[in-house]
Scaffold this motif. Structure first.
Motif, PDB file in Angstrom:
ATOM      1  N   HIS A  80       0.799  -1.229   0.000  1.00 50.24           N
ATOM      2  CA  HIS A  80       0.000   0.000   0.000  1.00 50.24           C
ATOM      3  C   HIS A  80       0.834   1.282   0.000  1.00 50.24           C
ATOM      4  O   HIS A  80       0.302   2.339  -0.343  1.00 50.24           O
ATOM      5  CB  HIS A  80      -0.916   0.022   1.234  1.00 50.24           C
ATOM      6  N   PHE A  81       2.113   1.186   0.355  1.00 48.57           N
ATOM      7  CA  PHE A  81       2.923   2.391   0.500  1.00 48.57           C
ATOM      8  C   PHE A  81       4.283   2.209  -0.167  1.00 48.57           C
ATOM      9  O   PHE A  81       4.694   1.094  -0.477  1.00 48.57           O
ATOM     10  CB  PHE A  81       3.124   2.725   1.988  1.00 48.57           C
ATOM     11  N   GLU A  82       4.939   3.331  -0.373  1.00 51.63           N
ATOM     12  CA  GLU A  82       6.281   3.306  -0.946  1.00 51.63           C
ATOM     13  C   GLU A  82       7.212   2.491  -0.053  1.00 51.63           C
ATOM     14  O   GLU A  82       7.133   2.552   1.177  1.00 51.63           O
ATOM     15  CB  GLU A  82       6.803   4.737  -1.089  1.00 51.63           C
ATOM     16  N   LYS A  83       8.093   1.743  -0.689  1.00 56.01           N
ATOM     17  CA  LYS A  83       8.975   0.836   0.041  1.00 56.01           C
ATOM     18  C   LYS A  83       9.921   1.609   0.966  1.00 56.01           C
ATOM     19  O   LYS A  83      10.643   2.500   0.528  1.00 56.01           O
ATOM     20  CB  LYS A  83       9.770  -0.014  -0.951  1.00 56.01           C
ATOM     21  N   PRO A  84       9.923   1.271   2.255  1.00 60.75           N
ATOM     22  CA  PRO A  84      10.776   1.983   3.210  1.00 60.75           C
ATOM     23  C   PRO A  84      12.237   1.551   3.104  1.00 60.75           C
ATOM     24  O   PRO A  84      12.585   0.651   2.334  1.00 60.75           O
ATOM     25  CB  PRO A  84      10.174   1.595   4.559  1.00 60.75           C
ATOM     26  N   ALA A  85      13.066   2.163   3.933  1.00 64.59           N
ATOM     27  CA  ALA A  85      14.493   1.836   3.915  1.00 64.59           C
ATOM     28  C   ALA A  85      14.759   0.435   4.435  1.00 64.59           C
ATOM     29  O   ALA A  85      15.750  -0.198   4.066  1.00 64.59           O
ATOM     30  CB  ALA A  85      15.272   2.855   4.741  1.00 64.59           C
ATOM     31  N   GLY A  86      13.877  -0.051   5.321  1.00 63.41           N
ATOM     32  CA  GLY A  86      14.120  -1.371   5.882  1.00 63.41           C
ATOM     33  C   GLY A  86      12.891  -1.958   6.546  1.00 63.41           C
ATOM     34  O   GLY A  86      11.850  -1.311   6.643  1.00 63.41           O
ATOM     35  N   TRP A  87      13.028  -3.186   6.985  1.00 67.24           N
ATOM     36  CA  TRP A  87      11.942  -3.845   7.707  1.00 67.24           C
ATOM     37  C   TRP A  87      12.527  -4.562   8.915  1.00 67.24           C
ATOM     38  O   TRP A  87      13.731  -4.783   9.019  1.00 67.24           O
ATOM     39  CB  TRP A  87      11.183  -4.816   6.798  1.00 67.24           C
ATOM     40  N   THR A  88      11.649  -4.924   9.832  1.00 70.18           N
ATOM     41  CA  THR A  88      12.062  -5.544  11.083  1.00 70.18           C
ATOM     42  C   THR A  88      11.522  -6.964  11.191  1.00 70.18           C
ATOM     43  O   THR A  88      10.385  -7.235  10.807  1.00 70.18           O
ATOM     44  CB  THR A  88      11.559  -4.712  12.278  1.00 70.18           C
ATOM     45  N   THR A  89      12.354  -7.843  11.708  1.00 72.10           N
ATOM     46  CA  THR A  89      11.935  -9.203  12.030  1.00 72.10           C
ATOM     47  C   THR A  89      12.446  -9.529  13.436  1.00 72.10           C
ATOM     48  O   THR A  89      13.164  -8.736  14.043  1.00 72.10           O
ATOM     49  CB  THR A  89      12.464 -10.217  10.999  1.00 72.10           C
ATOM     50  N   TYR A  90      12.074 -10.700  13.936  1.00 72.15           N
ATOM     51  CA  TYR A  90      12.461 -11.099  15.286  1.00 72.15           C
ATOM     52  C   TYR A  90      12.933 -12.551  15.299  1.00 72.15           C
ATOM     53  O   TYR A  90      12.502 -13.364  14.477  1.00 72.15           O
ATOM     54  CB  TYR A  90      11.291 -10.949  16.267  1.00 72.15           C
ATOM     55  N   THR A  91      13.826 -12.837  16.241  1.00 70.22           N
ATOM     56  CA  THR A  91      14.250 -14.216  16.461  1.00 70.22           C
ATOM     57  C   THR A  91      14.726 -14.334  17.910  1.00 70.22           C
ATOM     58  O   THR A  91      14.567 -13.394  18.696  1.00 70.22           O
ATOM     59  CB  THR A  91      15.334 -14.652  15.455  1.00 70.22           C
ATOM     60  N   ASN A  92      15.295 -15.497  18.263  1.00 67.15           N
ATOM     61  CA  ASN A  92      15.625 -15.728  19.671  1.00 67.15           C
ATOM     62  C   ASN A  92      16.778 -16.699  19.821  1.00 67.15           C
ATOM     63  O   ASN A  92      17.140 -17.421  18.878  1.00 67.15           O
ATOM     64  CB  ASN A  92      14.401 -16.291  20.398  1.00 67.15           C
ATOM     65  N   ILE A  93      17.353 -16.693  20.993  1.00 66.87           N
ATOM     66  CA  ILE A  93      18.250 -17.772  21.429  1.00 66.87           C
ATOM     67  C   ILE A  93      17.699 -18.246  22.772  1.00 66.87           C
ATOM     68  O   ILE A  93      18.242 -17.953  23.836  1.00 66.87           O
ATOM     69  CB  ILE A  93      19.714 -17.316  21.551  1.00 66.87           C
ATOM     70  N   ASN A  94      16.576 -18.933  22.710  1.00 63.72           N
ATOM     71  CA  ASN A  94      15.982 -19.501  23.932  1.00 63.72           C
ATOM     72  C   ASN A  94      15.393 -20.881  23.638  1.00 63.72           C
ATOM     73  O   ASN A  94      14.200 -21.102  23.805  1.00 63.72           O
ATOM     74  CB  ASN A  94      14.946 -18.554  24.553  1.00 63.72           C
ATOM     75  N   PRO A  95      16.258 -21.810  23.198  1.00 66.83           N
ATOM     76  CA  PRO A  95      15.775 -23.162  22.866  1.00 66.83           C
ATOM     77  C   PRO A  95      15.104 -23.842  24.059  1.00 66.83           C
ATOM     78  O   PRO A  95      15.564 -23.735  25.199  1.00 66.83           O
ATOM     79  CB  PRO A  95      17.069 -23.893  22.461  1.00 66.83           C
TER      80      PRO A  95
END
Length: 386
Positions: A80-95
């Protein structure tokens, strides 16, 4: 007669001398003032991937549905909008940790699609898609209950696997938010000393592995540390921190990070931001907020006045230090993780649901100060960095 003339001459000489002394003194004061001002305004070196003053990197997030731009996830921000400079994702180190019915394996959501209660994540799926070309990546890395194992080296295999991933991205700039919202009690409940050690160990291992495309971000909640002394007690050290960050939700006015960052000489990343408004019966122990559905015109207008206007004002008023922002374009109240959360359980922050919000958002973020995706984005960020 001659005596009178002599007296007058002496008075004139004395008066002229005093005037000169005053003028000289004033000049010295002006010069000293200019020196002081120059010292105050002395330009600091830019941090890793920090744009010039007056510019700000625009990020959006946070899960696949919110960002969009994919065949299966096609009603998000990128659709819907112009592509931004970046995007955010998430991950973990908690097996081994249980997150809303999913037993985490460690580094979840990087190579495969995983849902730990906050909808689907799969950064590799995004990286493979052309819609994510020429975009920077911000990663929120959490390790609640595992800070000691990271600090003492037990979890080094995960850090090395993360290093492999970061190295595979070549020149794509990455902002790694290690132990984001470290002071987020009770939901994070990090042990302070082990968290600082874990942060340092992650940075050291990644650097030893030759990772150069990653800026390290140290992010507070923005309201759980009420003064700069509290922040300092969590701080892992200047040599391990490139950016300072905080979250911009309903308690944004309580943040101390901007002043803290100025003293540290570091740029600020508003690393999490989504419209939330404090409920009239607000209780700090629960953090309850008002219902905000951007599809509702009245609620959208209230959100604009009470949240969006302050959000953009903070950016404008601190253009020397606030250099990146992340808007969470999330359907919060549809995800199991947030259904009982007092802050987000009544919130749908998808910008595309409101024509009035979308129009004003586009108008403001169309200003050249907001850096978006472009073929020369990587060159720009690498060029400006130290």
């Amino acid at each position: 007669m001659y005596r009178k003339i002599l007296i007058v001459i002496c008075i004139l000489i004395f008066t002229w001398g005093c005037k000169e002394n005053r003028n000289t003194s004033n000049k010295e004061e002006v010069i000293e003032s200019k020196v002081d001002k120059k010292e105050v305004e002395k330009k600091r070196s830019l941090a890793k991937f920090e744009p010039q003053d007056g510019e700000v990197l625009l990020f959006v997030g946070q899960e696949l549905e919110a960002v969009g731009g994919l065949e299966k996830y096609n009603d998000g921000y990128l659709d819907h909008f112009e592509k931004p400079a970046g995007w955010t994702t998430y991950t973990n180190i908690n097996p081994g940790e249980d997150s809303f019915g999913r037993i985490q394996e460690g580094l979840d959501g990087i190579w495969e699609t995983h849902d730990w209660g906050d909808n689907d994540y799969n950064v590799s799926l995004q990286l493979e898609d052309n819609n994510y070309k020429d975009m920077a990546l911000a990663i929120g890395l959490q390790f609640v209950n595992h800070e000691e194992k990271i600090a003492d080296g037990t979890h080094d295999a995960y850090i090395n696997k993360l290093a492999d991933f970061l190295l595979s991205l070549d020149r794509r700039p990455v902002f790694l938010r290690i132990a984001y919202e470290f002071d987020g009690e009770p939901w994070n409940h990090y042990d302070k000393e082990n968290t600082k050690k874990a942060y340092v160990r992650i940075v050291r291992v990644l650097r030893e592995r030759g990772v150069k495309n990653t800026a390290f971000v140290w992010q507070s909640t923005g309201f759980m540390s009420p003064n700069e002394g509290d922040l300092e007690s969590w701080y892992p050290g200047d040599e391990y921190v490139d950016w300072l960050g905080f979250s911009f939700f309903n308690r944004w006015a309580e943040q101390k990070m901007i002043d803290f960052a100025r003293k540290k000489g570091k740029p600020v990343f508003i690393a999490e931001a989504s419209p939330t408004i404090t409920h009239p019966n607000f209780d700090k122990n629960t953090g309850n907020t008002k219902e905000i559905q951007l599809s509702n015109p009245e609620q959208a207008e209230e959100a604009w006045k009470e949240w969006f206007v302050p959000f953009f004002s903070i950016i404008d008023e601190n253009s020397d230090i606030v250099k990146a922002v992340h808007y969470i374009n999330c359907h919060w109240d549809s995800h199991p993780m947030w259904l009982d959360n007092p802050t987000f359980k009544r919130v749908d922050a998808r910008l595309q649901l409101s024509d009035s919000i979308s129009k004003r958002w586009v108008e403001i973020t169309s200003d050249p100060k907001y850096i978006k995706s472009s073929p020369n984005l990587y060159d720009k960020l690498w060029r400006d960095t130290k």
